[in-house]
Design an enzyme around this catalytic site. Sequence first.
Site, PDB file in Angstrom:
ATOM      1  CG  HIS A   1       4.736  -0.118  12.099  1.00 60.21           C
ATOM      2  ND1 HIS A   1       4.379   1.200  12.392  1.00 60.21           N
ATOM      3  CD2 HIS A   1       3.586  -0.750  11.748  1.00 60.21           C
ATOM      4  CE1 HIS A   1       3.073   1.332  12.246  1.00 60.21           C
ATOM      5  NE2 HIS A   1       2.569   0.183  11.856  1.00 60.21           N
TER       6      HIS A   1
ATOM      7  CE1 TYR B   1       2.731   7.259   5.673  1.00 60.82           C
ATOM      8  CE2 TYR B   1       3.828   5.206   5.054  1.00 60.82           C
ATOM      9  CZ  TYR B   1       3.875   6.481   5.603  1.00 60.82           C
ATOM     10  OH  TYR B   1       5.064   6.969   6.089  1.00 60.82           O
TER      11      TYR B   1
END
Length: 449
Positions: A253, A256
């Site tokens: 996973h 950002y």
Amino acid sequence: MSSFLFAGVGRTVPTKVKLILPHFSSRCAVSNSDFVHCPLNTRVLQSTNAGFKLSNVRYKSSIAGDRTASGSNGKKVRLVAGAALVAGLVAGLSHFQRAEMKSTVAVQSETGKKDADDILEKCKCFMSEPVTDVQVLQKNKEEMRTKMEMMILQTQAEFCKALAEVDGGTFQVDRWDRKEGGGGISCVLQDSNIFEKAGVNVSVVFGNLSEEAAQQMRSRGKLLKSKDGKLPFCAMGVSSVIHPKNPHIPTIHFNYRYFEIEEADGSKLWWFGGGTDLTPTYLNKEDSVHFHKTLKDACDKHDRKLYPEFKKWCDDYFFIKHRGERRGVGGIFFDDLDSPTKEDVFDFVRSCAKAVVPCYIPIVKKHLNDSFTSEEKQWQQLRRGRYVEFNLVYDRGTKFGLATPGSRIESILMSLPLTARWEYMHEPRKGTKEAEMLQVLRNPKDWAQ
């Protein structure tokens, strides 16, 4: 200036400033063989650089007269000669200015064209056209919103390409709009050769924060001052969860993101958040070391203090409290980063995003042909159940998305696996590989040393 009306755009555009932009179709299939060869349309862009500025040039000349000449005739000769010379200088200066003008226009035109080409060239490699209109991105190319949107689209494209090359399958590219403002691009590879479910999402949304979302942020110590009960915001990010079929290939996973919020007095709060973490079904120490060292290298480029801090933050964040265990072997996690400067934090976030492919794809390739048993597959399903529990109960991104009006539920819940399993009072036998994995989840290790 002649002009024409471009079909499909509905506005008059000067012919001298038109640029043709490749325009991706709203849905296209992308695989390892035809990654950037989507159906194209065209769009007209309007130039934002309509003027130019000439540099100021000063001339100084010294004219020596004929010191042997005398009388009025001599004065006339000197005056005529001086006038002729001045006229010649004026003509020369006029010619020079015209030449410099052409040169300046050419340079600025070339610079503007280069800037436009940079945006356009990058857009050709994306999974779909940007969420924000390309004209706006070009006009505001120095703003952080533009830089971040271009970065997350590039990250999405690079990761999708790497996954497609390994899997051999085709991503479904789904472009969506949010009526309250913004939209996104969801890329999903489902029930394919290597990956049971691989999703890579980009979203760029704006509008007014809901009270629930604002309270969630205030609980983290943010003093948000609204005006008439409204808090204008902009949020964008790239998020991905990959669930492989083989239990010996771990789940990854990453996310950002960038936030801007405008307060009552017009001032803007901004911050970045994100991270990358690994969730294996079975412990492979070499994989964990490779994963963490790759992320550590990305952090160390900016500050050697970052990785230890964000590694611990990751272990603490992905803690399933009601189970007393972590979701996986961790990675890095951070939120609310707003110093030292916006550019500094952006550069750090970009380095972390660049590390996603090298930290994960080699692990996938390493285990492509690993055999597994039905018991190992069953353990994978149980661990996926824990993954679901964390995402629905604790994950900030999921909670923020569900609390934001107009959010796309399919994209928010893309992180959930196709299949998972819950068994009553399940506990692995001591001395098994399953028990070894559970022990690490309960007691995090430092993998990068």
